[in-house]
Scaffold this motif. Structure first.
Motif, short mmCIF file in Angstrom:
data_model
loop_
_atom_site.label_atom_id
_atom_site.label_comp_id
_atom_site.label_asym_id
_atom_site.label_seq_id
_atom_site.Cartn_x
_atom_site.Cartn_y
_atom_site.Cartn_z
N ILE A 159 -3.24 29.32 54.24
CA ILE A 159 -2.68 28.04 53.78
C ILE A 159 -2.55 27.10 54.97
O ILE A 159 -2.89 25.91 54.88
CB ILE A 159 -1.33 28.24 53.07
N ALA A 160 -2.10 27.61 56.11
CA ALA A 160 -1.99 26.78 57.32
C ALA A 160 -3.37 26.29 57.76
O ALA A 160 -3.52 25.13 58.16
CB ALA A 160 -1.32 27.56 58.44
N ARG A 161 -4.38 27.16 57.69
CA ARG A 161 -5.74 26.74 58.06
C ARG A 161 -6.25 25.67 57.10
O ARG A 161 -6.91 24.72 57.51
CB ARG A 161 -6.68 27.93 58.07
N LEU A 162 -5.96 25.83 55.80
CA LEU A 162 -6.36 24.83 54.81
C LEU A 162 -5.70 23.49 55.12
O LEU A 162 -6.35 22.44 55.10
CB LEU A 162 -5.98 25.30 53.40
N ALA A 163 -4.41 23.51 55.42
CA ALA A 163 -3.70 22.27 55.75
C ALA A 163 -4.29 21.63 56.99
O ALA A 163 -4.47 20.40 57.03
CB ALA A 163 -2.21 22.56 55.94
N GLY A 164 -4.62 22.43 57.99
CA GLY A 164 -5.25 21.90 59.20
C GLY A 164 -6.62 21.30 58.93
O GLY A 164 -6.96 20.23 59.45
N TRP A 165 -7.39 21.99 58.10
CA TRP A 165 -8.72 21.50 57.74
C TRP A 165 -8.59 20.16 57.01
O TRP A 165 -9.34 19.21 57.29
CB TRP A 165 -9.43 22.54 56.87
N MET A 166 -7.64 20.07 56.08
CA MET A 166 -7.44 18.83 55.34
C MET A 166 -7.00 17.70 56.28
O MET A 166 -7.44 16.56 56.13
CB MET A 166 -6.43 19.01 54.21
#
Length: 182
Positions: A159-166
């Motif tokens: 989820i943290a990686r997804l937020a960073g990617w976004m």
């Protein structure tokens, strides 16, 4: 200039899901739809993507708008494909040969380990399947992402990686994310 304009939109699928909905999406907008399950979030995203027609109202898309729609579930036909092949299949057939390099760039950006890239989607966890669906949308470099429950099956690290990617998306790219969980 808006990417998407919705005017007086209504959708009834057995029962009314929403009525008289109007809004616009501008470049760079980040919009969250939060509601309980069964309230029409997925149907609204499908409608915005052009997958279903409204009962009433209009959706106007900017000329040439590229939409990356990430649905909740993996289509059965993709389950036998490897993660890499499933992402490659999202490119238009005439581009796959010379634009295939974009697949690995996209998988790198989403921190997909090399060991998962040549494994059939049906053999991967729900979290990696979600990531594959996101990569399928991302490889087309859309102007607007429609993300349906993007954190389903993801652990806190993913989820943290997804937020960073976004957060790293180009400023002009808009995102509508639907979730039952804030």
């Amino acid at each position: 200039m808006s990417l998407l304009a919705v005017k007086s939109l209504s959708l009834t699928l057995g029962q009314p899901l929403f009525t008289d909905l109007s809004f616009t999406v501008a470049p760079g907008d980040r919009i969250g739809l939060v509601a309980a399950n069964g309230r029409g979030k997925s149907s609204l995203l499908r409608l915005l993507a052009g997958g279903i027609a409204p009962t009433a109202g209009d959706v106007t898309r900017a000329r040439g708008l590229k939409v990356g729609h990430v649905e909740q579930d993996v289509a059965g036909a993709l389950l036998a494909l490897t993660l890499r092949a499933a992402v490659l299949a999202a490119l238009p057939a005439d581009e796959a040969d010379y634009e295939g390099w974009r697949v690995d760039v996209t998988l790198d950006a989403l921190s997909v380990p090399e060991r998962f890239r040549d494994v059939a989607l049906g053999s991967l966890s729900g979290g990696w399947q979600r990531t594959a669906l996101l990569a399928r949308a991302a490889v087309g470099e859309p102007d607007l992402y429609l993300l349906d429950e993007p954190t389903n099956h993801l652990d806190l690290g993913r989820i943290a990686r997804l937020a960073g990617w976004m957060a790293d998306l180009p400023r002009a790219v808009a995102v509508i994310a639907a979730s039952h969980d804030r």
